[in-house]
Structures are given as structure tokens and as C-alpha cells.
Design a protein around this motif. Structure first.
Motif, PDB file in Angstrom:
ATOM      1  N   GLU A  68      -6.746  -5.158 -12.426  1.00 25.55           N
ATOM      2  CA  GLU A  68      -5.464  -4.930 -11.753  1.00 25.55           C
ATOM      3  C   GLU A  68      -4.984  -3.492 -11.987  1.00 25.55           C
ATOM      4  O   GLU A  68      -4.388  -2.876 -11.095  1.00 25.55           O
ATOM      5  N   ILE A  69      -5.228  -2.948 -13.181  1.00 31.79           N
ATOM      6  CA  ILE A  69      -4.842  -1.559 -13.454  1.00 31.79           C
ATOM      7  C   ILE A  69      -5.596  -0.608 -12.526  1.00 31.79           C
ATOM      8  O   ILE A  69      -5.005   0.292 -11.905  1.00 31.79           O
ATOM      9  N   ASP A  72      -7.248   0.948  -4.624  1.00 28.89           N
ATOM     10  CA  ASP A  72      -6.859  -0.285  -3.944  1.00 28.89           C
ATOM     11  C   ASP A  72      -7.915  -0.783  -2.954  1.00 28.89           C
ATOM     12  O   ASP A  72      -7.987  -1.984  -2.681  1.00 28.89           O
ATOM     13  N   SER A  97      -6.932  -1.342  -9.729  1.00 28.67           N
ATOM     14  CA  SER A  97      -6.593  -1.580  -8.318  1.00 28.67           C
ATOM     15  C   SER A  97      -5.380  -0.769  -7.878  1.00 28.67           C
ATOM     16  O   SER A  97      -5.198  -0.524  -6.676  1.00 28.67           O
ATOM     17  N   ARG A  98      -4.538  -0.344  -8.848  1.00 23.24           N
ATOM     18  CA  ARG A  98      -3.402   0.509  -8.507  1.00 23.24           C
ATOM     19  C   ARG A  98      -3.862   1.910  -8.082  1.00 23.24           C
ATOM     20  O   ARG A  98      -3.162   2.600  -7.328  1.00 23.24           O
ATOM     21  N   TYR A  99      -5.042   2.331  -8.565  1.00 27.29           N
ATOM     22  CA  TYR A  99      -5.567   3.655  -8.224  1.00 27.29           C
ATOM     23  C   TYR A  99      -6.693   3.575  -7.190  1.00 27.29           C
ATOM     24  O   TYR A  99      -6.925   4.524  -6.462  1.00 27.29           O
ATOM     25  N   LEU A 138       3.064   0.065 -14.237  1.00 24.86           N
ATOM     26  CA  LEU A 138       2.165  -0.382 -13.172  1.00 24.86           C
ATOM     27  C   LEU A 138       2.578  -1.716 -12.582  1.00 24.86           C
ATOM     28  O   LEU A 138       2.022  -2.143 -11.561  1.00 24.86           O
ATOM     29  N   ASP A 139       3.540  -2.399 -13.228  1.00 24.42           N
ATOM     30  CA  ASP A 139       4.062  -3.674 -12.723  1.00 24.42           C
ATOM     31  C   ASP A 139       2.924  -4.673 -12.518  1.00 24.42           C
ATOM     32  O   ASP A 139       2.669  -5.162 -11.405  1.00 24.42           O
ATOM     33  N   LEU A 140       2.243  -5.001 -13.613  1.00 26.17           N
ATOM     34  CA  LEU A 140       1.125  -5.932 -13.557  1.00 26.17           C
ATOM     35  C   LEU A 140       1.627  -7.361 -13.394  1.00 26.17           C
ATOM     36  O   LEU A 140       2.799  -7.668 -13.609  1.00 26.17           O
TER      37      LEU A 140
END
Length: 284
Positions: free
Chosen positions: A61-62, A68, A64-66, A40-42
Motif C-alpha cells: 500500500e505504501i 499507483d 502504491s501511493r508512489y 500516507l493515510d494507509l
């Protein structure tokens, strides 16, 4: 996209919330989940799971990847204060209810994550992984450890009450505080009863007296002989004559000196053995 992930989350939220958490609470994070987090490139790398996820920043943040458009990272603070952690998780709880994931993390589980309890963060991350990827975490059962924690390393009643009181919200009423404290005391009493049933000798009075006094010392059956000491009798020689007789023996004529006093010979004392002193000759 976010819509597809949202449908997958809703379909798997019920199954993920009902999955058993007792076997996960004591396990480290699996390699499968760790690779997913790294993909996920946190903003921050995960080094300590229970510490890094306690404030909810990486959790936001995790998601927010799904999602946004639903999770705005500028509203989350990456701080370590309890106030900051509670604010971040309050926003996450609203977000979970909005997207149909209300059962993903309860209020009690949130408190455990905030205070870095063992296994709490791993349990939540596993459920989030299943909800977001629609996959099952492969759980490997660890062998049950037979190692017993020593009595001095266990929490007592006061430490349990102090820990429970520190986790109560500031706006909690007195009744809820009493209920939490009594619940912890009952839990501690149950654990003591279980220990008494497993090791009754440790809690017996005889065992406590034996520990306090220690092991008895071995006493020799025969005492050592004491050497005898012989004391000789002291003999004192008696003096037969008085001081007047001794003086008359020294100066039989009663001579006096030039000044009218006794002559030098008369002033001579008897020797230590009682014999008469020697009178110098040649003088009248």
C-alpha cells in the motif's frame, strides 16, 4: 508523480542499499518515518511494526501511493498465514526488480521480516523511506547496554536448528537444508567460544562441581556435651523355700476338705513378699 518518484528511487537505491543496517536493526522506528507513514493515510494504522509489516500488505500500500499503476492492491491479501506472507512478498520482489529496486530487500531480509525478527521490518522501512523520499533517516546511536542475558534465557543448539528449519522453503533441497542447519550450529559454537573467553570461570569443571554441590556447611568445632544417665542396679529377692515347703507350712496337718481335696487354706498362695498366708481360724 510516479515517474519522478521512480527516478528518485533509482538514483537513491544504490546509496540506500549500502547504508549500514547494524545500527538500525535494534532501533525502534523513528518519529520522522512514523509521521511519513501516517501522512500516507494507509488502510490500517501501524501499532506493531514487525507484526504489521510482516505480511507485506502495508508495504504494497505504501508503494502504491508512489506507483499507483504498477501496484494493484486487489492482488495482495492481508492474511497472517505464512503462505499468504510469502505470496505477497514474492509479488513485491517482482515489483522491486521491475522498477530498479532489486537491492531494497534481499531474500534473507524478506524471511526475517516474515518471521518478525527484531529490527528487520524497521530496517526495511527506513530504506524504503530513503528510496521514496530521497531523504536520510536520522539515526541516533543508543548507548551499548552492559546487561548480560542470563544463560538460561539464551537459545541452545536444538532451538536454533528448529527455528532455522521452520524458515526453510518447502521446495528447498536437502543440501540447502543441511547448509542452513550447519551454519546455525557454527554460529552457536562461535557464541559459546566467545562466552568462554569472557567468563572462563563459568565453564570450568571446578565451578560446575561447586554449583552442583552447593556451598559447604559450617561444622561446629566443639561437639555439645551429652548428659550422662545413671541406671540403678535391680535387686531380686531370692526365695529360700520350695513350693512343697510352702504348702506344708500352710497345711502342716495335711488336712483335706470335705470332698477329699485340699482344704481352702491349702489353696491359698503365698503373698508377694514371700510370707506365709494367714489361715482362717474356727474351722477343723
Amino acid at each position: 508523480g510516479g515517474t519522478g518518484a521512480r527516478r528518485r528511487c533509482r538514483s537513491s537505491s544504490s546509496s540506500s542499499s549500502s547504508s549500514s543496517s547494524c545500527c538500525r536493526s535494534t532501533m525502534p522506528i523513528s518519529r520522522e518515518v512514523l509521521r511519513w507513514i501516517q501522512s500516507l493515510d494507509l488502510a490500517y494504522s501501524v501499532k506493531n511494526v514487525k507484526r504489521d509489516f510482516s505480511n507485506g500488505f502495508l508495504v504494497a500500500e505504501i508503494f502504491s501511493r508512489y506507483y499507483d499503476k504498477d501496484v494493484q492492491m486487489h492482488s495482495f491479501d492481508n492474511g497472517t498465514a505464512v503462505r499468504v506472507k510469502r505470496d505477497n512478498w514474492a509479488q513485491l520482489q517482482k515489483f522491486f526488480r521491475k522498477v530498479g529496486l532489486a537491492g531494497l530487500c534481499t531474500a534473507d531480509e524478506t524471511q526475517r521480516i516474515i518471521y518478525c525478527e527484531d529490527g528487520a521490518a524497521v530496517e526495511f522501512i527506513n530504506k524504503a523511506y530513503e528510496a521514496l523520499t530521497n531523504r536520510k533517516v536520522q539515526v541516533v546511536q543508543k548507548p551499548v547496554s552492559t546487561h548480560r542475558v542470563p544463560a538460561f534465557a539464551k537459545d541452545n543448539a536444538s532451538s536454533l536448528v528448529r527455528t532455522a528449519a521452520s524458515r526453510i522453503h518447502g521446495d528447498a533441497d536437502q543440501r540447502s537444508v543441511q547448509h542452513t542447519v550447519l551454519e546455525k550450529l557454527d554460529e552457536h559454537e562461535r557464541s559459546l567460544q566467545e562466552e568462554r573467553s569472557l567468563d572462563p570461570e563459568r565453564f570450568s569443571n571446578a565451578s560446575q562441581v561447586k554449583r552442583a554441590r552447593g556451598s559447604p556447611k559450617q561444622v561446629a568445632a566443639k561437639r555439645p556435651e551429652i548428659p550422662t544417665v545413671t541406671v540403678k542396679e535391680i535387686r531380686v529377692k531370692q526365695v529360700d523355700r520350695s513350693m512343697a515347703q510352702l504348702r506344708s507350712a500352710v497345711n502342716p496337718a495335711g488336712s483335706v476338705g470335705p470332698s477329699g481335696g485340699a482344704s481352702p487354706a491349702s489353696r491359698t498362695m503365698a503373698s508377694a513378699d514371700g510370707s506365709a498366708p494367714t489361715v482362717p481360724s474356727g474351722r477343723s
